[in-house]
Every structure is written in C-alpha cells, then in structure tokens.
Design a protein around this motif. Structure first.
Motif, PDB file in Angstrom:
ATOM      1  N   VAL A   1      -2.821  -2.037  -5.355  1.00  0.00           N
ATOM      2  CA  VAL A   1      -2.405  -0.875  -6.136  1.00  0.00           C
ATOM      3  C   VAL A   1      -3.607  -0.228  -6.822  1.00  0.00           C
ATOM      4  O   VAL A   1      -3.732   1.002  -6.853  1.00  0.00           O
TER       5      VAL A   1
ATOM      6  N   ALA B   1       2.796   1.768  -3.239  1.00  0.00           N
ATOM      7  CA  ALA B   1       1.888   2.350  -4.242  1.00  0.00           C
ATOM      8  C   ALA B   1       1.726   3.849  -4.013  1.00  0.00           C
ATOM      9  O   ALA B   1       1.661   4.633  -4.969  1.00  0.00           O
ATOM     10  N   SER B   2       1.662   4.259  -2.737  1.00  0.00           N
ATOM     11  CA  SER B   2       1.595   5.691  -2.430  1.00  0.00           C
ATOM     12  C   SER B   2       2.844   6.413  -2.919  1.00  0.00           C
ATOM     13  O   SER B   2       2.772   7.514  -3.475  1.00  0.00           O
TER      14      SER B   2
ATOM     15  N   GLU C   1      -8.214   5.783  -4.809  1.00  0.00           N
ATOM     16  CA  GLU C   1      -8.318   6.729  -3.693  1.00  0.00           C
ATOM     17  C   GLU C   1      -7.853   8.128  -4.097  1.00  0.00           C
ATOM     18  O   GLU C   1      -8.207   9.110  -3.447  1.00  0.00           O
ATOM     19  N   HIS C   2      -7.053   8.222  -5.147  1.00  0.00           N
ATOM     20  CA  HIS C   2      -6.440   9.491  -5.535  1.00  0.00           C
ATOM     21  C   HIS C   2      -7.026   9.999  -6.844  1.00  0.00           C
ATOM     22  O   HIS C   2      -7.326   9.233  -7.747  1.00  0.00           O
TER      23      HIS C   2
ATOM     24  N   HIS D   1      -6.711  -0.286  -5.802  1.00  0.00           N
ATOM     25  CA  HIS D   1      -7.469   0.399  -4.745  1.00  0.00           C
ATOM     26  C   HIS D   1      -6.817   1.727  -4.388  1.00  0.00           C
ATOM     27  O   HIS D   1      -7.506   2.743  -4.224  1.00  0.00           O
ATOM     28  N   LYS D   2      -5.497   1.733  -4.288  1.00  0.00           N
ATOM     29  CA  LYS D   2      -4.782   2.970  -3.963  1.00  0.00           C
ATOM     30  C   LYS D   2      -4.965   4.016  -5.065  1.00  0.00           C
ATOM     31  O   LYS D   2      -5.172   5.198  -4.787  1.00  0.00           O
ATOM     32  N   GLN D   3      -4.914   3.575  -6.315  1.00  0.00           N
ATOM     33  CA  GLN D   3      -5.146   4.479  -7.436  1.00  0.00           C
ATOM     34  C   GLN D   3      -6.521   5.123  -7.353  1.00  0.00           C
ATOM     35  O   GLN D   3      -6.686   6.319  -7.585  1.00  0.00           O
TER      36      GLN D   3
ATOM     37  N   ASP E   1       0.829  -1.208   0.000  1.00  0.00           N
ATOM     38  CA  ASP E   1       0.000   0.000   0.000  1.00  0.00           C
ATOM     39  C   ASP E   1       0.865   1.260   0.000  1.00  0.00           C
ATOM     40  O   ASP E   1       0.624   2.204  -0.764  1.00  0.00           O
ATOM     41  N   GLN E   2       1.883   1.273   0.838  1.00  0.00           N
ATOM     42  CA  GLN E   2       2.719   2.465   0.942  1.00  0.00           C
ATOM     43  C   GLN E   2       3.667   2.616  -0.248  1.00  0.00           C
ATOM     44  O   GLN E   2       3.993   3.732  -0.654  1.00  0.00           O
TER      45      GLN E   2
END
Length: 325
Positions: free
Chosen positions: A303, A255-256, A309-310, A305-307, A252-253
């Motif tokens: 990744v 990917a951030s 979020e932004h 899911h992280k995308q 997760d991080q």
C-alpha cells in the motif's frame, strides 16, 4: 494462411473507421494480415459499405454481434471468428503509428517462440494535440500482440464487463506467464491512441474515471482471482510462487481502488455510494480470501508503494487505508 488477425471492436465509428483501416492498409506486411471488424450490436449490414471501399485493398471480415455488449465481448467475437496464430487489436478511432508497426511486433513474436505477449510503446494524444508515451504498459490493449496458442491453452477470454475488461485480460496473462511463456516489452512505438472528446473514457462528465473504471476494476480483479481458482492453481501446493503473485495483485489493486475512491469523493461525490458498493463487494468476495499471514507481512509495504506511485498532494484523503478496509 495469414499470420496476424487485426481485430477492431466497433460501435458507432463511421466517422473514424476509414482512417483506422487506412492505417492498416499502409502496413508493410499487409499480405500477412486479416482484418476482423467486430461490430458491437449495430444493425446488420451497417458497415458493409466498407467492403466496396477496402475489399480490393484489405482482407476484411465484418462480424455483427447481435447485441451491444461492450468492447470486451466484441474483441472476443473477433478472436473466436479468426484463426491466425498472432492477434493484435486496434480501436475503431485509432491508428497504427507507422507502416512498420505490425512488422515490428511480428518480428519479435516469430523470432522467439517463448514470447506469448509483446508489449510495445503507444502514444496517447491529448486534447491540446500533445502526445504522451506509454511504455511497458500491462493495462490497455494498445500496441500489443498475443500468441493464440497461449490464449487457447489457458482459456484466456474477455468477460462481459464494460470497463477495465482489458485489465482483466492482461492480468490473467501476468499471473500465468513464466520463463518459457513470457512477455516481451519493447520501446518501439507502434500505436497511436487518437483523442476523441466523446469517447467512452473521455466523457466530459468524467463518469468513466470516477465511477465505471473503479467498479470495472473491482469486477475484473475478482474475475482474475476466480479464473485462477477455477484452474485449480490456488489449491495447488506446488504453485505457491503463483499464489504470491495473485495475492500481491489483490492487495495492489485494492490499494488502487482506495486511491481512486478518494479521488471520487474529492471530485464527484455523487458517485461515491455506488463506487463504494462495488468495492465492498470485491472486499467481501475476494480480498478477504487472502491468507492473514500474507496480509500481515506484505499489505503495509504494498500500500505504501502504491501511495508513492500517485501524486496525492491535490487530493483530500477522506479515508485512510485502514478506515477504508
């Protein structure tokens, strides 16, 4: 003995510290509070004038660090010098949102001994004097209260990084908490993050956002992983549920970092090489230790899911995640 240590990491805050202390003085549970002003490397005695103003109003202790080492080390100095069973932090240019702020947090902590970290809502003030509410935040130190016995038992400490040290501290708790030692999130607002144009995270050149924060994130997530390894958790076959939490955090991080790096390429390309060096160090020393079967099974979904979020619509994605790796 007082119940709550209010720790204030302090550096060149003479213009704002009186306002911060005044917000503590208004607290309804003032008799339960000890204040620890942890001065980060300024001249010894430079804040002693506050004793003449507040000594009859607050139980205030001023601690001088020998060198300027950043807010994490200053907070840790306050933790080390204090003894109260509950700990909360406030920056030297911020205020508590109301007179009931500490009372609200203390109420929940005393009510339920399984709560080791309380997360309340905090307001962030913007340049145009609007406020943004942050709820269920697991990153910043704002609006949180911690149980000292939990921190001491697990040896959770701030490291010496100067950016995202709060991420490292809170993520260690995220990895270790369980039903018997848990985080409680509440909606009540307790903290006001005041706007100051020359604060570290709001520098006009955006160097913190596009450089320091990304490198600091990489260093602190590595610190979380090494912390879990040192505790023997990552080799304990009975703790696979924690292994999954740690591996998920790393993906997760990372990917951030990928998203943040693309922002840097788009906004401040001159920082890109230094930032990429810090991320590559994280990838080599930490990310590659994730089991391949976990990567195969979960990386793409995390990744994606992280995308989602932004909002990347205004950012040119120069590198896909696959290229980034």
């Amino acid at each position: 003995m007082s119940k709550v240590a209010v720790i204030i990491p302090t550096y060149k805050a003479h213009d704002t510290i009186k306002r911060t202390l005044a917000s503590i003085y208004t607290q309804t549970v003032l008799k339960d509070i000890n204040v620890y002003l942890a001065v980060d490397g300024e001249e010894r005695g430079s804040y002693d004038y506050l004793l003449g103003i507040f000594n009859r109003l607050l139980d205030i202790n001023i601690i001088y660090g020998k060198e300027n080492k950043g807010p994490g080390i200053a907070r840790q100095l306050g933790i080390n010098k204090s003894k109260e069973p509950y700990i909360t932090f406030i920056d030297a240019d911020d205020t508590f949102e109301s007179a009931y702020a500490i009372e609200k947090m203390l109420f929940y902590m005393e009510l339920d001994p399984t709560i080791v970290r309380l997360i309340s809502t905090f307001y962030e003030e913007t340049a145009n004097k609007q406020t943004v509410a942050h709820t269920n935040d697991h990153v910043w130190m704002h609006g949180k209260m911690f149980r000292r016995t939990f921190l001491d038992t697990h040896k959770i400490r701030f490291n010496d990084t100067r950016a995202c040290e709060d991420v490292g501290f809170n993520r260690k708790i995220d990895m270790l908490e369980n039903k018997q030692q848990r985080t409680q999130e509440i909606q009540e607002v307790t903290y006001h993050w005041m706007y100051r144009h020359n604060s570290i995270v709001r520098q006009e050149d955006n160097s913190y956002t596009y450089r320091e924060a990304i490198i600091g994130l990489a260093d602190n997530i590595t610190d979380v992983y090494n912390f879990m390894v040192k505790k023997g958790i990552m080799k304990n076959p009975t703790l696979k549920h924690i292994h999954l939490k740690v591996h998920r955090l790393l993906v997760d991080q990372f990917a951030s970092m990928w998203i943040m790096y693309n922002h840097t390429l788009y906004k401040r390309k001159e920082y890109a090489e230094e930032v990429l060096k810090g991320i590559r160090k994280f990838y080599k020393n930490t990310y590659k230790k994730i089991p391949k079967d976990f990567i195969k099974m979960y990386e793409t979904s995390i990744v994606t899911h992280k995308q989602n979020e932004h909002d990347l619509s205004r950012v040119e994605i120069s590198l896909t995640f696959k290229q980034f790796k």
